[in-house]
Design a protein around this motif. Structure first.
Motif, PDB file in Angstrom:
ATOM      1  N   GLU A 160       0.736  -1.336   0.099  1.00  0.00           N
ATOM      2  CA  GLU A 160       0.094  -0.145  -0.007  1.00  0.00           C
ATOM      3  C   GLU A 160       0.899   1.226  -0.072  1.00  0.00           C
ATOM      4  OE1 GLU A 160      -2.530  -0.162   3.404  1.00  0.00           O
ATOM      5  OE2 GLU A 160      -3.321  -1.868   2.957  1.00  0.00           O
ATOM      6  N   ASP A 161       0.382   2.352  -0.458  1.00  0.00           N
ATOM      7  CA  ASP A 161       1.030   3.863  -0.372  1.00  0.00           C
ATOM      8  C   ASP A 161       0.510   4.203   0.911  1.00  0.00           C
ATOM      9  OD1 ASP A 161      -1.708   4.695  -0.457  1.00  0.00           O
ATOM     10  OD2 ASP A 161      -1.264   5.825  -2.621  1.00  0.00           O
ATOM     11  N   PRO A 162       1.071   5.521   1.424  1.00  0.00           N
ATOM     12  CA  PRO A 162       0.580   6.167   2.869  1.00  0.00           C
ATOM     13  C   PRO A 162      -0.829   6.433   3.089  1.00  0.00           C
ATOM     14  CG  PRO A 162       2.663   6.977   2.040  1.00  0.00           C
ATOM     15  CD  PRO A 162       2.241   6.078   0.703  1.00  0.00           C
ATOM     16  N   HIS A 163      -1.199   6.493   1.806  1.00  0.00           N
ATOM     17  CA  HIS A 163      -3.000   6.903   2.027  1.00  0.00           C
ATOM     18  C   HIS A 163      -3.757   5.455   1.814  1.00  0.00           C
ATOM     19  CE1 HIS A 163      -1.498  11.035   1.611  1.00  0.00           C
ATOM     20  NE2 HIS A 163      -0.841  10.533   0.422  1.00  0.00           N
ATOM     21  N   ARG A 164      -3.321   4.527   2.133  1.00  0.00           N
ATOM     22  CA  ARG A 164      -3.963   3.043   2.264  1.00  0.00           C
ATOM     23  C   ARG A 164      -4.512   2.736   0.833  1.00  0.00           C
ATOM     24  NH1 ARG A 164      -7.310   3.941   7.890  1.00  0.00           N
ATOM     25  NH2 ARG A 164      -5.737   5.020   9.015  1.00  0.00           N
ATOM     26  N   ARG A 165      -3.872   3.262  -0.112  1.00  0.00           N
ATOM     27  CA  ARG A 165      -4.328   2.876  -1.478  1.00  0.00           C
ATOM     28  C   ARG A 165      -3.313   1.339  -1.755  1.00  0.00           C
ATOM     29  NH1 ARG A 165      -1.518   4.598  -6.988  1.00  0.00           N
ATOM     30  NH2 ARG A 165      -2.634   3.429  -8.430  1.00  0.00           N
ATOM     31  N   ILE A 166      -4.106   0.509  -2.647  1.00  0.00           N
ATOM     32  CA  ILE A 166      -3.498  -0.712  -2.518  1.00  0.00           C
ATOM     33  C   ILE A 166      -2.646  -0.670  -4.090  1.00  0.00           C
ATOM     34  CG2 ILE A 166      -3.716  -3.238  -3.035  1.00  0.00           C
ATOM     35  CD1 ILE A 166      -6.262  -3.063  -1.169  1.00  0.00           C
ATOM     36  N   LEU A 167      -1.432  -0.740  -4.061  1.00  0.00           N
ATOM     37  CA  LEU A 167      -0.550  -0.681  -5.300  1.00  0.00           C
ATOM     38  C   LEU A 167      -0.483  -2.047  -5.852  1.00  0.00           C
ATOM     39  CD1 LEU A 167       2.139   1.567  -3.785  1.00  0.00           C
ATOM     40  CD2 LEU A 167       0.399   2.502  -5.164  1.00  0.00           C
ATOM     41  N   GLY A 180     -12.387  -7.821   3.924  1.00  0.00           N
ATOM     42  CA  GLY A 180     -11.675  -6.622   4.046  1.00  0.00           C
ATOM     43  C   GLY A 180     -10.806  -6.730   2.741  1.00  0.00           C
ATOM     44  N   ARG A 181      -9.798  -7.750   2.532  1.00  0.00           N
ATOM     45  CA  ARG A 181      -8.876  -7.855   1.376  1.00  0.00           C
ATOM     46  C   ARG A 181      -9.792  -7.840   0.242  1.00  0.00           C
ATOM     47  NH1 ARG A 181      -4.081 -10.800  -0.058  1.00  0.00           N
ATOM     48  NH2 ARG A 181      -3.838 -10.595  -2.340  1.00  0.00           N
ATOM     49  N   ARG A 182     -10.795  -8.442   0.124  1.00  0.00           N
ATOM     50  CA  ARG A 182     -11.549  -8.631  -1.286  1.00  0.00           C
ATOM     51  C   ARG A 182     -11.905  -7.292  -1.642  1.00  0.00           C
ATOM     52  NH1 ARG A 182     -13.385 -13.192   1.261  1.00  0.00           N
ATOM     53  NH2 ARG A 182     -12.610 -15.229   0.441  1.00  0.00           N
ATOM     54  N   GLN A 183     -12.734  -6.420  -0.658  1.00  0.00           N
ATOM     55  CA  GLN A 183     -13.127  -5.081  -0.763  1.00  0.00           C
ATOM     56  C   GLN A 183     -11.981  -4.239  -1.133  1.00  0.00           C
ATOM     57  OE1 GLN A 183     -16.446  -4.360  -1.098  1.00  0.00           O
ATOM     58  NE2 GLN A 183     -16.957  -6.354  -0.797  1.00  0.00           N
ATOM     59  N   GLY A 184     -10.802  -4.392  -0.600  1.00  0.00           N
ATOM     60  CA  GLY A 184      -9.703  -3.623  -0.958  1.00  0.00           C
ATOM     61  C   GLY A 184      -9.144  -3.535  -2.290  1.00  0.00           C
ATOM     62  N   ILE A 185      -9.246  -4.812  -2.726  1.00  0.00           N
ATOM     63  CA  ILE A 185      -8.743  -4.968  -4.261  1.00  0.00           C
ATOM     64  C   ILE A 185      -9.714  -4.544  -5.002  1.00  0.00           C
ATOM     65  CG2 ILE A 185      -8.300  -7.003  -5.840  1.00  0.00           C
ATOM     66  CD1 ILE A 185      -7.230  -8.806  -3.457  1.00  0.00           C
ATOM     67  N   LEU A 186     -11.048  -4.752  -4.837  1.00  0.00           N
ATOM     68  CA  LEU A 186     -12.102  -4.508  -5.595  1.00  0.00           C
ATOM     69  C   LEU A 186     -11.914  -2.885  -5.810  1.00  0.00           C
ATOM     70  CD1 LEU A 186     -14.648  -5.228  -7.213  1.00  0.00           C
ATOM     71  CD2 LEU A 186     -15.827  -4.726  -5.225  1.00  0.00           C
ATOM     72  N   GLY A 187     -11.588  -2.050  -4.891  1.00  0.00           N
ATOM     73  CA  GLY A 187     -11.605  -0.582  -5.112  1.00  0.00           C
ATOM     74  C   GLY A 187     -10.231  -0.002  -5.003  1.00  0.00           C
ATOM     75  N   LEU A 188      -9.221  -0.970  -5.085  1.00  0.00           N
ATOM     76  CA  LEU A 188      -7.493  -0.586  -5.061  1.00  0.00           C
ATOM     77  C   LEU A 188      -7.580   0.450  -3.620  1.00  0.00           C
ATOM     78  CD1 LEU A 188      -6.699  -0.352  -8.544  1.00  0.00           C
ATOM     79  CD2 LEU A 188      -6.072  -2.169  -7.136  1.00  0.00           C
ATOM     80  N   GLN A 189      -8.449   0.136  -2.689  1.00  0.00           N
ATOM     81  CA  GLN A 189      -8.248   1.100  -1.377  1.00  0.00           C
ATOM     82  C   GLN A 189      -8.555   0.258  -0.221  1.00  0.00           C
ATOM     83  OE1 GLN A 189      -7.286   4.385  -1.424  1.00  0.00           O
ATOM     84  NE2 GLN A 189      -7.547   4.636   0.631  1.00  0.00           N
ATOM     85  N   ALA A 325      -8.411  17.394  -2.516  1.00  0.00           N
ATOM     86  CA  ALA A 325      -8.799  17.220  -3.721  1.00  0.00           C
ATOM     87  C   ALA A 325      -7.768  16.878  -4.924  1.00  0.00           C
ATOM     88  CB  ALA A 325      -9.680  18.403  -4.218  1.00  0.00           C
ATOM     89  N   ALA A 326      -6.668  17.673  -4.776  1.00  0.00           N
ATOM     90  CA  ALA A 326      -5.546  17.456  -5.581  1.00  0.00           C
ATOM     91  C   ALA A 326      -5.009  15.999  -5.433  1.00  0.00           C
ATOM     92  CB  ALA A 326      -4.603  18.383  -5.258  1.00  0.00           C
ATOM     93  N   HIS A 327      -4.710  15.531  -4.204  1.00  0.00           N
ATOM     94  CA  HIS A 327      -4.323  14.110  -4.057  1.00  0.00           C
ATOM     95  C   HIS A 327      -5.504  13.095  -4.332  1.00  0.00           C
ATOM     96  CE1 HIS A 327      -2.462  10.668  -2.390  1.00  0.00           C
ATOM     97  NE2 HIS A 327      -3.668  10.361  -1.667  1.00  0.00           N
ATOM     98  N   ALA A 328      -6.573  13.468  -4.314  1.00  0.00           N
ATOM     99  CA  ALA A 328      -7.744  12.315  -4.695  1.00  0.00           C
ATOM    100  C   ALA A 328      -7.831  12.438  -6.211  1.00  0.00           C
ATOM    101  CB  ALA A 328      -9.010  12.836  -4.124  1.00  0.00           C
ATOM    102  N   LEU A 379     -12.633   6.468  -2.471  1.00  0.00           N
ATOM    103  CA  LEU A 379     -11.652   7.754  -2.212  1.00  0.00           C
ATOM    104  C   LEU A 379     -12.382   8.245  -1.177  1.00  0.00           C
ATOM    105  CD1 LEU A 379     -10.704   8.798  -5.752  1.00  0.00           C
ATOM    106  CD2 LEU A 379      -9.661   7.269  -4.303  1.00  0.00           C
ATOM    107  N   ARG A 380     -13.562   8.265  -0.815  1.00  0.00           N
ATOM    108  CA  ARG A 380     -14.465   8.515   0.221  1.00  0.00           C
ATOM    109  C   ARG A 380     -14.509  10.119  -0.008  1.00  0.00           C
ATOM    110  NH1 ARG A 380     -11.606   4.718   2.934  1.00  0.00           N
ATOM    111  NH2 ARG A 380      -9.868   6.152   3.711  1.00  0.00           N
TER     112      ARG A 380
END
Length: 531
Positions: A160-167, A180-189, A325-328, A379-380
């Motif tokens: 993951e990156d520092p913003h909990r995005r799954i790389l 939790g892992r399945r949902q993370g993979i689905l949204g890469l987050q 917003a810029a990061h998102a 991204l919430r």
């Protein structure tokens, strides 16, 4: 010509990011080779290390020694000099650097010099390594690395990156994962969860070793370790400990592999930045100059003659959320790109001036809506998406892009819409889109009389009257006095009196249909016109 095995200053700056180092002088058009990084010692002679980055530790940007150091560094063949200004003027130092022909960089004052030294060294190592391998590691290499870690440590792995995005995530068969892992993979987050997730990340950020975390409700235990370059956190590695059987050897292996992952993340960041920039340049060129399609289309992997529609995605945020917003927006670009590639293979998708544009082979509204929903969930943040009209080939792409931009602007102008995920086509919002286009035209025509609108609102503000709201209610009600009085909860005679007084004060005639139309437009579009 720059040796491909030698890191370039531009690559190093891309890897570190503009928050770490920013140019004070214009970077040369040619590649600037970088051989290493040195720390300046006040009491020691300056060693002649060609093409190195020199850190001006303890030298104020306004000191005379700083200008002397610029000249000495340039004469010794250094690639660039890094200073910290701490609010001091740098004009004279920049002028000295320009005269000497050396690149001058400003470091973030909050970053310790030894940290910056470690970061630059890591960036140099990663860019040199990827050059020797024939290019920077692609995202696929991170997936291969995740698989290698999963095989070595013994559990399903995510990076993951520092913003909990799954790389990247492992795909080895037989390794258990949880929901939790399945949902993370689905949204890469990493999905939203109660406070125990936040506590795990806080713990991980405070220690320099592998941590064990117990199972959360509905989940499995995990091992986690932070990935750092110097003191900067680049991300984290998480390994599922399905049977709670991973021993101390697994902990040690995960700690040791974190250093390898840090180099990959730095190099991957460099590669991703380069790809994003290149893709944005190509798409921007295509939008601005349709005649460039012959040269641009092959580089984007697109058929210039196939029908195409432009979809535009944006993060909706107020001024206080500008940095967020810029990061998102960057993360949104990755998500849009991933989904488009999954559906269409090679595609045109790029982040341009805060908006993510995607070229779709057809006007697929359901896909656009699905991407927007998934992006909002991952991204919430509120996400808006506009789909332009389908055009016959890339040579007409500018009109579809204009449609998509107009839809986004129309969605933004919808005040008080509670829906955090808004999606529309140009055909669905044609009326509002027309008003939005008219607002732009009216705002640009300074020569047009402005008394029909601004003057009414200004009078109301100054005298405490309600002429603007009364006129607008009357016109919105199709000149029906009774309906307007009901809308405003006042007597019909009050409406008649206000309208009569308004005609006297402002000099318009409500019996004139043209004046009624212009007056309604000016009052209706007041917020968009800035009054």
């Amino acid at each position: 010509m720059l040796d491909t095995a030698v890191p370039d200053l531009g690559q190093v700056l891309d890897a570190l990011g503009s928050s770490m180092l920013r140019p004070l002088t214009v970077l040369p058009d040619r590649p600037v080779p970088v051989s290493g990084v040195l720390i300046f010692e006040r009491r020691a002679p300056l060693p002649p290390v060609r093409d190195a980055i020199l850190l001006a530790v303890g030298v104020g940007s306004a000191e005379a020694q700083a200008k002397e150091l610029v000249g000495s560094a340039a004469e010794a063949g250094y690639a660039c000099l890094v200073v910290k200004s701490f609010g001091e003027p740098v004009t004279e130092l920049v002028a000295a650097a320009q005269r000497s022909g050396i690149v001058l960089l400003a470091a973030d004052e909050a970053v310790a010099w030894h940290h910056l030294d470690a970061m630059i060294s890591s960036a140099l190592a990663s860019t040199a390594r990827c050059a020797q391998a024939g290019g920077a590691p692609a995202v696929g290499d991170l997936f291969a690395l995740a698989n290698a870690i999963a095989g070595m440590v013994g559990g399903a792995t995510v990076i993951e990156d520092p913003h909990r995005r799954i790389l990247a995530y492992s795909t080895l068969p037989g390794q258990a994962i949880d929901e939790g892992r399945r949902q993370g993979i689905l949204g890469l987050q990493v999905p939203v969860a109660p406070d125990y997730y936040d506590e795990q990340y806080r713990v991980l950020a405070q220690v320099g070793r592998t941590c064990r975390f117990p199972a959360v409700p509905g989940g499995l235990p995990r091992l986690g370790v932070a990935v750092r370059a110097g003191s900067e956190e680049l991300g984290s590695i998480w390994v599922v400990n399905a049977e709670d059987c991973l021993d101390s050897a697994a902990e040690q292996a995960l700690s040791e592999v974190a250093d390898i992952v840090s180099l990959h993340l730095l190099a991957a960041r460099t590669a991703v930045h380069g790809v994003r920039r290149r893709r944005a340049e190509l798409l921007r060129r295509l939008f601005a100059d349709p005649s460039s399609v012959t040269a641009v289309a092959p580089q984007l992997g697109l058929d210039p003659n196939l029908p195409v529609a432009v979809a535009a995605f944006a993060v909706a945020a107020n001024d206080a959320e500008e940095v967020l917003a810029a990061h998102a927006a960057t993360r949104l670009a990755d998500l849009v790109s991933l989904h488009c590639e999954a559906h269409y293979g090679r595609h045109g998708c790029a982040l341009i001036d805060g908006t993510v544009y995607a070229l779709l082979p057809n006007a697929h509204r359901e896909l656009v809506a699905d991407i927007a929903r998934r992006a909002h969930s991952a991204l919430r943040v509120p996400v808006q998406a506009g789909l332009g009209s389908l055009v016959q080939g890339l040579r007409s792409i500018a009109s579809s892009r204009a449609d998509a931009d107009l839809v986004l602007r129309t969605l933004t102008d919808r005040l008080g819409n509670p829906n955090p995920c808004q999606v529309a086509t140009i055909d669905e919002v044609w009326a509002s889109a027309t008003l939005s286009a008219l607002a732009q035209i009216l705002a640009a025509q300074e020569a047009l009389p402005r008394r029909l609108g601004p003057a009414v609102r200004a009078h109301d503000l100054q005298h405490g009257t309600t002429y603007a709201s009364t006129i607008l209610a009357y016109l919105d009600a199709n000149s029906d006095i009774a309906a307007a009085s009901h809308r405003l909860s006042v007597h019909p005679n009050t409406i008649r009196y206000r309208l009569s007084r308004a005609e006297e004060i402002f000099g318009f005639d409500l019996a004139d249909p043209d004046q009624r139309l212009v007056l309604w437009l000016r009052l209706r579009l007041g917020d968009q016109l800035g009054y």
